[in-house]
Design an enzyme around this catalytic site. Structure first.
Site, short mmCIF file in Angstrom:
data_model
loop_
_atom_site.label_atom_id
_atom_site.label_comp_id
_atom_site.label_asym_id
_atom_site.label_seq_id
_atom_site.Cartn_x
_atom_site.Cartn_y
_atom_site.Cartn_z
N LEU A 21 -6.28 -19.08 -0.63
CA LEU A 21 -7.36 -18.59 -1.48
C LEU A 21 -7.20 -19.05 -2.93
CD1 LEU A 21 -7.63 -14.95 -0.13
CD2 LEU A 21 -9.32 -16.75 0.14
N GLY A 22 -5.99 -19.31 -3.34
CA GLY A 22 -5.75 -19.72 -4.72
C GLY A 22 -4.27 -19.89 -4.96
N GLY A 24 -1.26 -20.37 -8.43
CA GLY A 24 -0.98 -20.41 -9.86
C GLY A 24 0.48 -20.72 -10.07
N GLY A 25 0.90 -20.62 -11.32
CA GLY A 25 2.27 -20.97 -11.63
C GLY A 25 3.29 -20.04 -10.99
N MET A 26 2.90 -18.77 -10.72
CA MET A 26 3.86 -17.81 -10.20
C MET A 26 3.87 -17.76 -8.68
SD MET A 26 4.33 -13.85 -11.38
CE MET A 26 5.76 -12.90 -10.85
N VAL A 29 -1.77 -17.40 -3.20
CA VAL A 29 -2.47 -16.30 -2.55
C VAL A 29 -3.12 -16.83 -1.28
CG1 VAL A 29 -4.23 -14.51 -2.76
CG2 VAL A 29 -2.90 -15.19 -4.76
N LYS A 43 0.00 -12.45 -1.38
CA LYS A 43 0.53 -13.22 -2.49
C LYS A 43 2.02 -13.44 -2.28
CE LYS A 43 1.14 -13.24 -7.50
NZ LYS A 43 0.82 -12.56 -8.78
N ASP A 137 -7.15 -5.88 -20.58
CA ASP A 137 -7.91 -7.12 -20.48
C ASP A 137 -9.15 -6.93 -19.59
OD1 ASP A 137 -8.47 -9.76 -21.11
OD2 ASP A 137 -7.30 -10.57 -19.45
#
Length: 669
Positions: A21-22, A24-26, A29, A43, A137
């Site tokens: 699904l996606g 990132g740097g960490m 997912v 994740k 945020d």
């Protein structure tokens, strides 16, 4: 959704994985399926990070925060194992577009819809605050319009009461500029009331399609948030009263979630409203393959006549809740479900990206005919790679000295490109990468110097006629070089520059199509801390022949700049988002996004604008200012548009865990 890769696991714990699904740097997912057949988001932290105790602890804290929030209006934690070899977290899969996407594509919501949205978000904030947390945020991109009501996602900078050692650097303001509270801007103690202020800004966006504190610069946005009344033109009645109460400058004067819910006891049922918006939005996330046609407009719902007026907020407020220190733990760029909701929508609705490599990528450029994509990498093996756009296959690669290796610039003749290698501008063949004609050498590099003895090269560009080279530096501003004579013919220094001080740092340079104007995207030069001087260091447009400034467009750090097809407009990207400017008047024509953006590029005819940054990789219509395609949710630093307009590319460098390393290609036909 992307298919699983060869090296991806087929199962995590008891959950079968169906696709990506996606990322990132960490971590990554995945879309997973529980033993009972329910869809979940899984994740998994990156293997290399799992070996680092600080990252493992960081992930464990993220799981802790997710468990403490829970509730109907956030992503429910299903399972987790923070002690596994590759730690993982499983949450409920959230299906739906973001509020930002719904409003951008379908226009502002009706008053009744916004009141229903307010009720759902207030309940979500109540759950977050009950866990002794502050989101910090809340913004339109972090609200998912799910079928059963709005969900608040991405606790990336959520503040934990017992943050302990997990603290940010003092003085760093976290949050999205247009939606932060006055106390966040001032660096003061931040409590639950800060989320209520952000809620007011989110509701104003939903009702008007714009931020209530929009301004051309980050400093101006901050000033408006702290000192000026919000722009609520077009909002009236009980909805205006609610938003104004949430946007009170004094945190003690804002209503708490309980007071908001009490006042909103009578609006249209939130579930019915969100279901209707979800079904009629052109950006709806579809769990199954999309039907042949997707609705392109949304019929606004009539404001419910029975909605009672919002009373004065004299009841329970955020007052009395314990304010937390503003220094809190910062999570990774992949939020709990941010990549799930946003990423899922992009993969289903828009052209699937071809991932060319997952290696850290420091620059990209298309050949003049659009058939080849050149990528550069901070690795000696395969420093420069060449990709066939049609087949997405790698056609060549060359090794080299990666010290200072930077962005490739294709020359006007289309036969060669130049790149910064160890602070030398080396010329290479655009098809094979073989070094040709040596370098763009200077007769005397000292001629670039205004402040530093040997300034570092940060960027460069070549004029459309191939006669001039402009070199940007970290301290001494841009220098114009006659390519034939190899001599510096001008240093672009503001007339009132003080001798003995750095000039400016240069992030990007762009010539107008006719070569008569030069746009300079700047930042504060290294070794200079005078932020008052930013009016000289933002974005300036120069007359190349006369060597004088025509206009100063931005008084804040600017990451990227590009001219439109006619040369009369300039697009800028930076911390406060993306704007389109009229070069002749210096006026803003359009504001595309307020999210931090690192790179942008125009299509051939100037009608489309590609952006890359915190909001992902996106395409915009420059005529209307509307978002037309969300290509990816990946946080990357580089973007390129093919000259024929048939493809775009994006790339990321692993400068930190916030970025997604790799290189991707999208075909737009």
């Amino acid at each position: 959704m992307e298919p699983l890769r060869a090296d991806d696991p087929e199962r995590i714990g008891s959950y079968r994985l169906r696709g990506r699904l996606g990322a990132g740097g960490m971590g990554v997912v995945f879309l997973g399926v529980s033993p009972g057949g329910r869809k979940v988001a899984v994740k998994v932290i990156r293997a290399e990070l799992a070996q680092t105790p600080s990252y493992r602890a960081r992930f464990a804290r993220e799981v802790e925060v997710a468990r403490r929030v829970g509730g109907f209006h956030t992503a429910q934690v299903v399972d987790a194992d923070t002690e596994a070899e590759a730690p993982w977290l499983v949450t409920a899969f959230i299906d739906g577009p973001s509020l930002h996407a719904v409003v951008t594509e379908g226009g502002p919501l009706s008053a009744g819809e916004v009141l229903a949205l307010a009720a759902g978000l207030a309940e979500g904030l109540g759950a977050i605050h009950a866990g002794d947390l502050v989101h910090r945020d809340l913004k339109p991109g972090n609200v998912i319009m799910a079928a059963d009501g709005p969900r608040i996602i991405d606790f990336g900078i959520a503040q934990v009461a017992d943050a302990g050692a997990f603290m940010t650097t003092t003085g760093v303001v976290l949050g999205t500029p247009s939606y932060t509270s006055p106390e966040q801007v001032r660096g003061q103690s931040v409590g639950p009331a800060a989320d209520v202020f952000s809620l007011g800004s989110v509701l104003a966006f939903a009702a008007t399609g714009r931020s209530p504190f929009a301004a051309p610069t980050l400093l101006a946005i901050s000033h408006r948030i702290c000192n000026e009344t919000p722009d609520l033109d077009g909002v009236s009645g009980e909805l205006r009263a609610l938003i104004e109460a949430c946007l009170a400058k004094d945190p003690e004067s804002r209503p708490g979630p309980v007071a908001i819910l009490s006042a909103l006891a009578g609006p249209e049922d939130a579930t019915e409203v969100l279901t209707r918006l979800r079904e009629t939005s052109p950006l709806t996330l579809l769990a199954e393959p999309p039907p042949p046609t997707v609705p392109t407009s949304r019929e606004p719902a009539a404001q419910p006549p029975s909605a009672p007026p919002v009373p004065e907020f004299t009841g329970p407020t955020a007052r009395g809740r314990r304010a937390l220190s503003r220094r809190g733990f910062v999570f990774g760029a992949v939020g709990l479900v941010g990549a799930v909701a946003a990423g899922g929508a992009t993969w289903l609705l828009w052209p699937e990206a071809g991932e060319l490599t997952d290696d850290s990528t420091s620059g990209i450029a298309f050949s003049r005919d659009g058939r080849t994509l050149i990528s550069t990498h901070p690795a000696s093996a395969g420093m420069v790679r060449f990709w066939d756009v049609g087949s997405e296959e790698r056609t060549a690669a060359v090794d080299g000295d990666t010290t200072g290796a930077g962005f490739p610039v294709v020359n006007p003749d289309g036969k060669t490109f130049a790149m910064n290698e160890a602070d030398q501008l080396v010329l290479r063949d655009v098809r094979t990468g073989v070094v040709v004609d040596g370098t763009y050498a200077l007769a005397d590099r000292a001629d670039m110097s205004v402040f530093a003895a040997d300034p570092d090269i940060t960027c460069f560009t070549v004029s459309p006629d191939g006669k001039l080279l402009v070199i940007g530096t970290s301290t001494d501003g841009p220098a114009i070089v006659d390519i034939a004579d190899r001599e510096v013919v001008a240093n672009l220094v503001p007339e009132d520059h003080e001798s003995g001080r750095p000039v400016r740092g240069v992030n990007e340079l762009a010539f107008s199509p006719d070569g008569k104007r030069l746009a300079v995207a700047g930042s504060l030069p290294s070794r200079d801390t005078d932020w008052i001087s930013m009016e000289k260091h933002g974005c300036t447009v120069w007359d190349v022949a006369r060597r004088r400034v025509l206009s100063v467009l931005l008084a804040e750090p600017t990451s990227s700049v590009a001219f439109g097809a006619t040369g009369n407009t300039v697009a800028t990207a930076g911390e406060a988002g993306v704007r389109l400017w009229d070069v002749n008047t210096g006026d803003i024509r359009s504001t595309f996004t307020a999210e931090q953006t690192h790179a942008l590029a125009f299509g051939q005819d100037g009608k489309a604008l590609l952006t890359a940054g915190m909001g992902g990789v996106r395409l915009w219509d420059t005529g209307t200012g509307r978002l037309t395609r969300e290509l990816s949710d990946k946080h990357v630093q580089y973007a390129a548009f093919s000259p024929d307009g048939k493809a775009v590319a994006a790339a990321g460098e692993d400068e930190s865990e916030d970025f997604s390393p790799g290189c991707w290609l999208w075909k737009l036909d």
